[in-house]
Structure formats: C-alpha cells, structure tokens
Design a protein around this motif. Structure first.
Motif, PDB file in Angstrom:
ATOM      1  N   MET A   1       0.544  -1.208   0.023  1.00 46.12           N
ATOM      2  CA  MET A   1      -0.538   0.379   0.307  1.00 46.12           C
ATOM      3  C   MET A   1       1.044   1.625  -0.114  1.00 46.12           C
ATOM      4  O   MET A   1       1.762   1.609   0.893  1.00 46.12           O
ATOM      5  N   ALA A   2       1.343   2.305  -1.122  1.00 51.66           N
ATOM      6  CA  ALA A   2       1.701   3.316  -0.877  1.00 51.66           C
ATOM      7  C   ALA A   2       1.093   4.626  -0.248  1.00 51.66           C
ATOM      8  O   ALA A   2       0.081   4.771   0.936  1.00 51.66           O
ATOM      9  N   HIS A   3       1.512   5.501   0.372  1.00 47.46           N
ATOM     10  CA  HIS A   3       1.525   6.586   0.593  1.00 47.46           C
ATOM     11  C   HIS A   3       0.361   7.096   0.054  1.00 47.46           C
ATOM     12  O   HIS A   3      -0.024   6.865  -1.253  1.00 47.46           O
ATOM     13  N   ARG A   4      -0.400   7.676   0.905  1.00 46.16           N
ATOM     14  CA  ARG A   4      -1.565   8.415   0.256  1.00 46.16           C
ATOM     15  C   ARG A   4      -0.727   9.879  -0.087  1.00 46.16           C
ATOM     16  O   ARG A   4      -0.221  10.907   0.750  1.00 46.16           O
ATOM     17  N   ARG A  16       1.338  13.247  11.340  1.00 43.77           N
ATOM     18  CA  ARG A  16       0.255  12.178  11.764  1.00 43.77           C
ATOM     19  C   ARG A  16       1.163  10.986  12.293  1.00 43.77           C
ATOM     20  O   ARG A  16       1.510  10.255  12.957  1.00 43.77           O
ATOM     21  N   TYR A  17       2.372  10.910  10.997  1.00 43.94           N
ATOM     22  CA  TYR A  17       4.122   9.550  11.802  1.00 43.94           C
ATOM     23  C   TYR A  17       3.666   9.959  12.914  1.00 43.94           C
ATOM     24  O   TYR A  17       4.165   8.736  13.734  1.00 43.94           O
ATOM     25  N   SER A  20       2.430  10.101  15.720  1.00 39.15           N
ATOM     26  CA  SER A  20       0.830   9.156  16.530  1.00 39.15           C
ATOM     27  C   SER A  20       0.752   8.779  17.645  1.00 39.15           C
ATOM     28  O   SER A  20       0.896   8.821  18.232  1.00 39.15           O
ATOM     29  N   ASN A  22      -1.372   6.241  17.377  1.00 39.11           N
ATOM     30  CA  ASN A  22      -1.629   4.229  16.558  1.00 39.11           C
ATOM     31  C   ASN A  22      -0.383   3.419  16.950  1.00 39.11           C
ATOM     32  O   ASN A  22       0.436   3.612  17.407  1.00 39.11           O
ATOM     33  N   ARG A  24       0.588   0.730  16.191  1.00 34.95           N
ATOM     34  CA  ARG A  24       1.537   0.506  15.042  1.00 34.95           C
ATOM     35  C   ARG A  24       2.864   1.374  14.928  1.00 34.95           C
ATOM     36  O   ARG A  24       3.966   1.373  14.987  1.00 34.95           O
ATOM     37  N   VAL A  25       1.868   2.477  14.880  1.00 37.50           N
ATOM     38  CA  VAL A  25       3.092   4.517  14.588  1.00 37.50           C
ATOM     39  C   VAL A  25       3.971   3.881  15.470  1.00 37.50           C
ATOM     40  O   VAL A  25       5.211   4.231  15.385  1.00 37.50           O
ATOM     41  N   MET A 433       4.588  -5.910   9.447  1.00 34.85           N
ATOM     42  CA  MET A 433       5.278  -4.934   9.231  1.00 34.85           C
ATOM     43  C   MET A 433       4.707  -4.415   7.305  1.00 34.85           C
ATOM     44  O   MET A 433       4.877  -2.710   7.310  1.00 34.85           O
ATOM     45  N   SER A 434       5.184  -4.861   6.751  1.00 33.90           N
ATOM     46  CA  SER A 434       5.788  -4.310   4.898  1.00 33.90           C
ATOM     47  C   SER A 434       4.818  -4.830   4.517  1.00 33.90           C
ATOM     48  O   SER A 434       4.401  -4.461   3.450  1.00 33.90           O
ATOM     49  N   TYR A 520      12.102  -2.940  -0.120  1.00 36.39           N
ATOM     50  CA  TYR A 520      10.996  -2.336  -1.546  1.00 36.39           C
ATOM     51  C   TYR A 520      11.247  -3.429  -2.325  1.00 36.39           C
ATOM     52  O   TYR A 520      10.188  -3.140  -3.603  1.00 36.39           O
ATOM     53  N   PRO A 543      -2.296  -5.754   9.213  1.00 41.46           N
ATOM     54  CA  PRO A 543      -2.379  -3.944   8.984  1.00 41.46           C
ATOM     55  C   PRO A 543      -2.757  -3.815   7.939  1.00 41.46           C
ATOM     56  O   PRO A 543      -3.359  -2.665   7.139  1.00 41.46           O
ATOM     57  N   GLU A 548     -10.398   0.478   9.253  1.00 41.39           N
ATOM     58  CA  GLU A 548     -11.634   1.182   9.123  1.00 41.39           C
ATOM     59  C   GLU A 548     -12.764  -0.261   9.289  1.00 41.39           C
ATOM     60  O   GLU A 548     -13.889  -0.388   9.862  1.00 41.39           O
TER      61      GLU A 548
ATOM     62  N   MET B   1       8.733   4.191   0.280  1.00 41.10           N
ATOM     63  CA  MET B   1       7.996   3.645  -0.035  1.00 41.10           C
ATOM     64  C   MET B   1       7.481   2.715  -0.019  1.00 41.10           C
ATOM     65  O   MET B   1       6.246   3.530  -0.563  1.00 41.10           O
ATOM     66  N   PRO B   2       7.674   1.720  -0.749  1.00 45.18           N
ATOM     67  CA  PRO B   2       6.588   1.180  -1.128  1.00 45.18           C
ATOM     68  C   PRO B   2       5.754   0.775  -0.505  1.00 45.18           C
ATOM     69  O   PRO B   2       4.169   0.482  -1.099  1.00 45.18           O
ATOM     70  N   THR B   3       5.806   0.092   0.263  1.00 43.66           N
ATOM     71  CA  THR B   3       4.697  -1.177   0.970  1.00 43.66           C
ATOM     72  C   THR B   3       4.657   0.130   2.748  1.00 43.66           C
ATOM     73  O   THR B   3       5.560   0.863   2.841  1.00 43.66           O
ATOM     74  N   THR B   4       3.125   0.420   3.034  1.00 44.27           N
ATOM     75  CA  THR B   4       3.446   0.746   4.484  1.00 44.27           C
ATOM     76  C   THR B   4       2.837   0.087   5.205  1.00 44.27           C
ATOM     77  O   THR B   4       2.725  -1.136   5.659  1.00 44.27           O
ATOM     78  N   ILE B   5       3.510   0.341   6.728  1.00 45.17           N
ATOM     79  CA  ILE B   5       3.757  -0.249   7.733  1.00 45.17           C
ATOM     80  C   ILE B   5       3.195  -0.122   8.532  1.00 45.17           C
ATOM     81  O   ILE B   5       2.398  -0.402   9.948  1.00 45.17           O
ATOM     82  N   THR B   6       1.788   1.092   8.156  1.00 44.43           N
ATOM     83  CA  THR B   6       0.965   1.585   9.435  1.00 44.43           C
ATOM     84  C   THR B   6      -0.235   1.056   8.156  1.00 44.43           C
ATOM     85  O   THR B   6      -0.198   1.436   6.995  1.00 44.43           O
ATOM     86  N   PRO B   7      -1.487   0.846   8.939  1.00 39.60           N
ATOM     87  CA  PRO B   7      -2.537   1.292   8.623  1.00 39.60           C
ATOM     88  C   PRO B   7      -3.004   2.573   7.478  1.00 39.60           C
ATOM     89  O   PRO B   7      -2.340   3.459   7.762  1.00 39.60           O
ATOM     90  N   THR B  10      -4.462   7.396   9.508  1.00 41.07           N
ATOM     91  CA  THR B  10      -3.959   7.066  10.931  1.00 41.07           C
ATOM     92  C   THR B  10      -5.292   7.952  11.665  1.00 41.07           C
ATOM     93  O   THR B  10      -4.795   8.227  13.096  1.00 41.07           O
ATOM     94  N   LYS B  13      -9.872   6.978  15.404  1.00 40.81           N
ATOM     95  CA  LYS B  13     -12.086   6.254  15.920  1.00 40.81           C
ATOM     96  C   LYS B  13     -12.524   7.556  16.013  1.00 40.81           C
ATOM     97  O   LYS B  13     -12.361   7.765  17.050  1.00 40.81           O
TER      98      LYS B  13
END
Ligand code: CU
Lengths: 587, 257
Positions: A1-4, A16-17, A20, A22, A24-25, A433-434, A520, A543, A548, B1-7, B10, B13
C-alpha cells in the motif's frame, strides 16, 4: 500500500506519523529509536575493543582515547544498549506493534499516554547522547553509576555535568518505562477479545506482561535512588558517601555529614537492575516458545507450565539482586540467601529450555531464518545461562567478579540472546509490518555469520576472565609488575576477540541490507505467511486489511499453537475460526 | 516506501458508535452490569471489540491509576528502606569509637493537625466520588434533567482542594518551625529524611491538587458523564493513596525515629 499522496501531503503525513497515537506507529517509532541506539552502541563497543588491543590507535576527529574516554565509552555503551535497545525494542517496540493484535485488541489501553511514553524515551536518549558534548564529558561510572565517585561532582572528569545528564536521562527513561508498562498491563488485562482467557494468551504476551509487572515494581525504586544520588551530588547530603571518603586527595566528610553507604546504592540500584535483565529477556523467551512451536508444527510442550515459569522467573528475578554485591561487603548470611534464590532461578529457566527442546525434538522443523534465530536464542540462552549458577555462588564470584568472565556471561545471555530474540521477531513479523518477506538467503547468511561472530566474540571472554582480565580497564599494556604480565598474557586472545567483534559488527550490514532491500523489493507475503495460529495474523487485524472496515467480531476458540497431523495431512488450527471453517490447510 | 507499515489512515476513529448504544452524550446510566474486560466470563453478545459496556472506560482508567500508584508505593518503600538503613549505620572515628550521627528529628506538633486535615480531605473526596455514582442522580442526568451529579460533587471536590492547600501550608509551617529550631535539611541524617519525605509527599500532593483542579474543570466543562466520573474517580483514588501514604510516613516519622 502506498502513501496517500494528497496536496501538501508530505507535511500532513509527517506530522501524523510523528505524533501519532496509533500503537503500530508508536511501535515502529520505538524500533527505529532502538535501531539508531544499537548502531551507536555497537560502534562505541568497537572503539573500546580496538583501544583495548591497539591503544595507540588515534580516533579520527577525536584523537587518542584517554582512560576517561574509555570509561565514558563503557558507560554510554552499557546505558544505551541496556535501556534504549534491550528494554526498548522488545518491550516497547514489538510490544506496541504486536501485543494488541495478539490479544485481539484494536489498540492500547491509553493511546495518548503511549505517545507520551515514546517521546519521553526519545528525550531521554537525546539527553544521554548530548552529555558527550558538555564540559568534562559524559558520565564515566558505568551504567550502574556506582558511588562514591558518582555522588561527588568534583571527583574527576565525567562526574560533573555529564553525570547529572546521565541521571536526568535515566530518570526520564524510568518514568517513560513505567507509563509504558502500565499501558501494557491494562491492555492485557482489559482489552482481550472474547474467548482470550488467561491460559489462551500467547506466551509472548505473558513475557510482555511479566516484564511490565517488573517495570512497574522496579523502575520507581531506581527513580528514588536517582533522587537520593542527586541530593548527594547537589544538596550536600551523604546517603551514599562514607564518612571521611578520600577522593582525589580531598576528604569528603566536611560537606557531607552522616554515614553514607555505597552499598545502599547497590541495594537500590540492583533491586531495579536485576529485574531489568528479565525485562530485556522475557519477551524473547515468550517469542521463542511460539516460534519453535509454529515452525515445528507442534504444540508448546507444557503450556501452562510455561506460563507459570515465566511468572516464577519474574518473581524470583525481584528477589535476587544481592548477587551483584557478594564482593561488596555483604553480610555472608545475606549472601547465602541471595545465592540460593539466584540458583533457584535455574529451575524455571531449565524447565523452559526443556520445553523448547521437547517441542522441537523429533519434529520436522522448517528452518526459516526466524526459526534459526529462535534456535540461536535457545543455544545462547543455554551457554550464557550455564555460567549463571557459577556466578551465583559467592565463593566463585569472589574470584570472577568484575572480570571478563562476568562480561562474557551477561553478553551471551542478555545481549546476544536478547538480540537474537529481536532478530527472530524482525524476520518473523516483517511480513506483518510491510506485507513482504525478508530475503531468506540473506537472512540465513546473516544468521550464520552472527552466531559464529557471537560465539567467537564472547566465548573467549570467559577465558580472559579466568586469566584475570578485569572489566573497565582502559589498557592491558603498560601496567607494571606481575599484574601487567598477567594482563599482557591475555593480549593474543583479546586480539582475536576484537577481530571477532569487528566481524560480528560487519555481519550486521547484511541485516541492514536485507531490511532495506526487502522493504522495497521483498517477496510479497500472503496474509498468514507462516501459517501461524496467533491472532496478529487474523485477517481482520492484519495491517494490510483496511482498519476501518474490519469491525467484525474476533473470537478466540483455542490455545495458540494447536496443530493436527492426521495420516500425513497437516492441519493448522488458528486461535480464531476463519470463515466458519476451523481449519486451514498449509500451502 | 513501497509499502506501508501502518494502516492507510492514522486518523482517530470516532470514539463512540451508535451500535454501541452510546451516542456520546454520556447519558446512559453507568449501572450496566455487563462490564469488565478480558476474555473470561463476559457477556460479549452485543459488544464485539473495543468498548464493552459503559463502565469499561472507567474501570480501565481506574486500573491504570492503581498500577501507577503501586509503582509510586515502591518509590516510597525505597525511600523508607533508605531511612532505616541510614538510621542504623554508623562509622568509626579517629579514636576508633563507633559513631552514629542519627539524632531523631522532633516532629512539630502541627503535623498532627495536618494529618487530621488530610484525613478530612479524604472524606470530602470520597463524598464527591460517591456523588458521581449516585444512582438516582445518574438517572436524572440520563433523562436530561440537568446535571445534579455535577452540582452535588463540585463543592466536595472544591473542599478537597482547599483542605489539600491547607495541608500543604501546614507542612510549610512545620518546616519553618523546624528551621527556627535550627533543624535544616543538612543538619542530620534524620533531618535529611524528614525534609525529603515531607517534600516528596508534598510534591505528590501538589500533583494531586492539579489533578483535582483538572477534575473540577472537567466537571464544569465536560458533557460526558462518563468522563466526569472518570476524572473524579481517578483523582480520588490518587488522593486517598496520598492520604494513606502520609499516614504511613507520619507513623514512621513519629514513632520510628
Ligand atoms: Cu543479576
């Protein structure tokens, strides 16, 4: 999943990171902090090793290593490794990352307190590192900060402002650790999902639970000790300074009325310091149990006993601090009590080793990198642990205390076994994690080089210790008389140890390469890549499943690590029921 | 980063959900008995994951406070252990005589008065805490008939704050009285401990007063009854513990010098 990628998203997501709540973060933040710390700590230890065998080596940008520099290296290496790596990474790092999922909770009990706890830890690290740059340099009393030197600010280099910063750093860390531990305890007690009864909790969680209990009990005692030491340094008291103590030609009695006792500091400090060892190792022990069972497709042998031994190790761990004081002038009767309680810990520890061996025995384990590191953990736990009962005996400790024999003992069992637990955790949970695997080929190479390097570095230290090489000696060359002759005799072995240490540290580049490469380019992992049974692999808790929308009920039906092998067919029974079908087949 | 470590997000909720039968106003009577957490013996039927019953949050925070207080207790235990060690330690002087410099600090009588004040403050605090869970009033709040609970509890919390400040002033007077007798922090091993113990305990009380004031502000400002209950409840457990710790420390200072 990529960053928004939103407009101005960089700063938004950065903030946010960074701040956070959260879990996990926060877990990843802790792990990054530990990774930075372990890198610094390792480099410092290499400097020490190099100075020990090539004392003429000139450090770039610094110059020659003076004796006080060497002691500062010892202090910062020990403090960083113990507090910011071995306590932080397993307990706070993986604890935050994995613990809530393993009990079927969506979050930690107090998310804001969790973030506060991380930022306090980061502050503590910052204070510690910046103490290098104050006049007089960083503290030189070792991570144990023994008085009377540490209690007298004018005692010499590294006892001035650097020592104050050390105290401040550890005080902040103690507060952060306590907050984190409270969070862990309440999360485990209150946020378990349906069916997650006490005897179904994964042993990893039991490890975190016991370690958190120890933190709650021990860290505040450390805080009290730090307060008293601070009073000694700056308020003119003498809790830890003996009457008429002569330091640097000055009798420190006038400004310090009373009958302080350095032994008192040892009591207070080791009441914290010994449990601290178990805070570092218990999560790794729990993880090892789960991994060995998973990769052997066996039930954990004597599951309830393993829970009991975890708690018993924790309980005994609080009672036996006095074995650090056998040669410090402890009452011999007290020493016997501490010797007995220390040797008693061999019983639950051996029970654990037995369970690990029986779990793997005659199974057909899959030797993944995570499994190899778990086996490495067991191996190091045995070799490091064997010298525990040796040192637990006052009469043997009399000779071995403060020699490299002790250094070898605790580096094998705590540092190396602890780090192997962390490596196992990283390789095992990396897909979580990844979404990708770490490279198995690089991983195996990393494992074999690391375990060879670990043994080559720390086994010979037993020998130099037996030959009489003391700890905290900046130089082995140039000491006069028979002692110098003795020390010079250890030089060949010490050269070998230094080369091994360099090899061991270099081997870790493989890990970093693997980490970056896999992040990567790693192989994409399926949802439950190891066919694990514990809840962190539950599809709804994964994850990569959108957080949601995964509001489904999570129910636990059985103990972890249940497998069925019927007529050549192997069935994995996860703790949850997936899609109404209790069993899923492995690939 | 190709993948997220997090949902992917963030973002927090929303804390409350309609399907939890809780619309966030706090107007549900906290008398639901299906409470508690953990996997043992719970009725989970209509509360899947996350919050479980109106009292879950309260119990969670209360447990957090209890662990924090257990940790704090160890802090005081460490200091008291040091007290006994110092009391029984001496040294040999130049003439080989054993010297124990401990000379007991005479307790200023005002400490007895302070102790009474602190016990009184604990009583007012407990009254406030109980008012927060008064079932008839809870029903009133639930039905939207004003904030009877808050109205009843605020004076008691305020009284606790006042009594707490009175206690602290009393401690300060005790310090000045000792200073008049030329007993200072540095005078003697025993006086180190007198000042250290009263000082550290005083800092704890100052933190407690901050907590109480926060609870007062919360009582005034928060719309959620649950939040108000949590604030008062946690503040009061903390306050009671500080009272108990004081009794323990006071006994030590009076009878074990
Ligand atoms: Cu120990």
């Amino acid at each position: 999943m990529a960053h928004r990628k939103t407009k101005g998203g960089a700063t938004v997501s950065f903030r946010r990171y960074l701040f956070s709540t959260n879990h996990r973060v926060i877990g990843v933040q802790y792990l990054v902090l530990a990774l930075v710390s372990v890198t610094i700590g390792t480099l410092l230890s290499l400097l020490m090793r190099i100075h020990l065998v090539w004392p003429d080596y000139i450090v770039p940008f610094h110059g020659p290593i003076l004796p006080e520099d060497y002691l500062a290296l010892v202090t910062i290496h020990g403090t960083i490794m113990l507090f910011f790596v071995l306590t932080t990474a397993p307990q706070s790092g993986f604890g935050n990352l994995i613990l809530p999922s393993q009990i079927g909770a969506r979050r930690m009990a107090f998310p804001v307190a969790n973030a506060i706890s991380f930022w306090l830890t980061a502050t503590a690290l910052l204070i510690l590192l910046s103490s290098t740059f104050v006049p007089g340099g960083s503290a030189i009393s070792g991570w144990t900060a023994y008085p009377p030197f540490s209690a007298i600010a004018s005692a010499g280099p590294g006892q001035g402002f650097g020592m104050d910063m050390w105290l401040a750093s550890i005080a902040v860390f103690a507060i952060a650790g306590t907050i984190g531990a409270i969070n862990t305890l309440v999360t485990i007690i209150k946020l378990r999902c349906e069916g997650m009864t006490w005897d179904r909790i994964p042993l990893t969680v039991w490890g975190w639970f016991t370690a958190a209990l120890l933190s709650v009990i021990a860290f505040s005692v450390l805080l009290a000790a730090l307060l008293l030491l601070f009073c000694d340094r700056h308020a003119g008291t003498s809790f830890f300074v003996p009457t008429g103590d002569l330091v640097n030609g000055v009798i420190h009695a006038a400004g310090h009325p009373g009958n302080g006792s350095p032994l008192l500091w040892l009591h207070l400090f080791w009441f914290f310091g010994h449990p601290e060892v178990y805070i570092a190792i218990l999560p790794g022990m729990g993880l090892t149990s789960m991994l060995l069972a998973n990769f052997s497709r066996r039930r954990v042998f004597a599951y309830r006993m393993m829970i009991f031994t975890t708690l018993l190790i924790g309980f005994l761990g609080i009672l036996l601090w006095g074995h650090h004081m056998f040669v410090a002038g402890l009452n011999p009767y007290a020493a016997s009590a501490f010797a007995v309680s220390t040797m008693a810990i061999a019983i639950p520890a051996s029970a654990k080793v037995l369970s690990w061996l029986v779990t793997v025995w005659r199974s057909r384990p899959r030797y993944t990198t995570a499994m190899l590191f778990s086996l490495g953990f067991v191996s190091l736990f045995i070799t490091g642990g064997l010298t525990g009962p040796v040192l637990a005996q006052p009469i043997l400790d009399e000779y071995l205390h403060n020699t490299f024999f002790v250094v070898a003992h605790f580096h094998l069992i705590m540092a190396m076994a602890g780090i192997f637990g962390l490596f196992a955790a990283t390789y095992y949970w990396f897909p979580l994690m990844s979404g990708r695997f770490m490279s198995e080929r690089l991983g195996r190479l990393h494992f074999w080089t690391t375990i060879v390097g670990a043994y080559a570095t720390f086994l010979p230290m037993h020998l130099t210790g037996l030959m009489g090489e003391p700890r905290h000696y900046a130089q082995l060359i140039g000491v006069p008389n028979a002692a110098g002759h003795l020390l010079a005799g250890t030089l060949p072995l010490n050269r070998f140890i230094t080369w091994s240490a360099i090899f061991l540290a270099t081997a870790q580049l493989l890990f970093f390469a693997n980490l970056i490469h896999s992040l990567y380019r790693g192989k994409i992992a399926p949802p439950n890549p190891w066919q694990a049974t514990t809840l962190e692999w539950h599809p709804a808790l994964h994850p990569n499943a959108p957080f949601e929308t995964s509001d489904g009920r999570i129910v636990v039906y059985r103990q972890p690590c249940e497998y069925l092998a019927t007529a050549g067919e192997e069935l994995i029974l996860p703790q949850w029921r997936s899609d109404g079908i209790p069993n899923i087949k492995p690939e | 980063m190709p993948t997220t470590i997090t949902p992917t997000s963030t973002e927090p909720k929303p804390r409350r959900h309609l399907e939890d039968h809780d619309h966030g106003s706090g107007r549900r009577p906290p008398t639901d008995k299906r409470t508690g957490g953990g996997g043992d013996n719970d009725n989970w039927n209509d509360r899947p994951n996350g919050r479980r019953g109106p009292r879950e949050r309260l119990v969670r925070y209360r447990m957090g406070i209890f662990f924090a207080l257990a940790s704090d207790l160890m802090f005081f235990v460490a200091i008291v252990s040091t007290f006994f060690v110092s009391q029984n330690t001496g040294h040999f002087d130049a003439y080989n005589n054993y010297v124990n410099e401990w000379s007991p600090t005479l307790i200023p009588p005002i400490l007895w008065l302070n102790t009474v004040v602190l016990i009184l403050s604990s009583i007012t605090m407990e009254t406030a805490r109980r008012r927060m869970f008064h079932e008839v009033d809870v029903m009133d709040e639930w039905l939207g008939l004003g904030k009877p609970i808050t109205r009843a509890a605020i004076p008691w919390v305020a009284a606790t704050v006042v009594l707490g400040i009175v206690f602290l002033i009393g401690q300060w007077i005790a310090w000045t009285q000792l200073a008049v007798q030329h007993v200072f922090f540095l005078s003697n091993p025993s006086s180190h401990f007198f000042y250290l113990i009263t000082g550290v305990h005083g800092i704890h009380l100052i933190l407690g007063i901050f907590g109480l004031v926060a609870a007062l502000i919360g009582l005034y400002a928060s719309h959620s009854l649950e939040t108000r209950q949590i604030m008062v409840d946690c503040a009061s457990w903390y306050w009671h513990s500080m009272g108990l710790f004081w009794l323990f420390l006071f006994t030590l200072l009076v009878f074990f010098q």
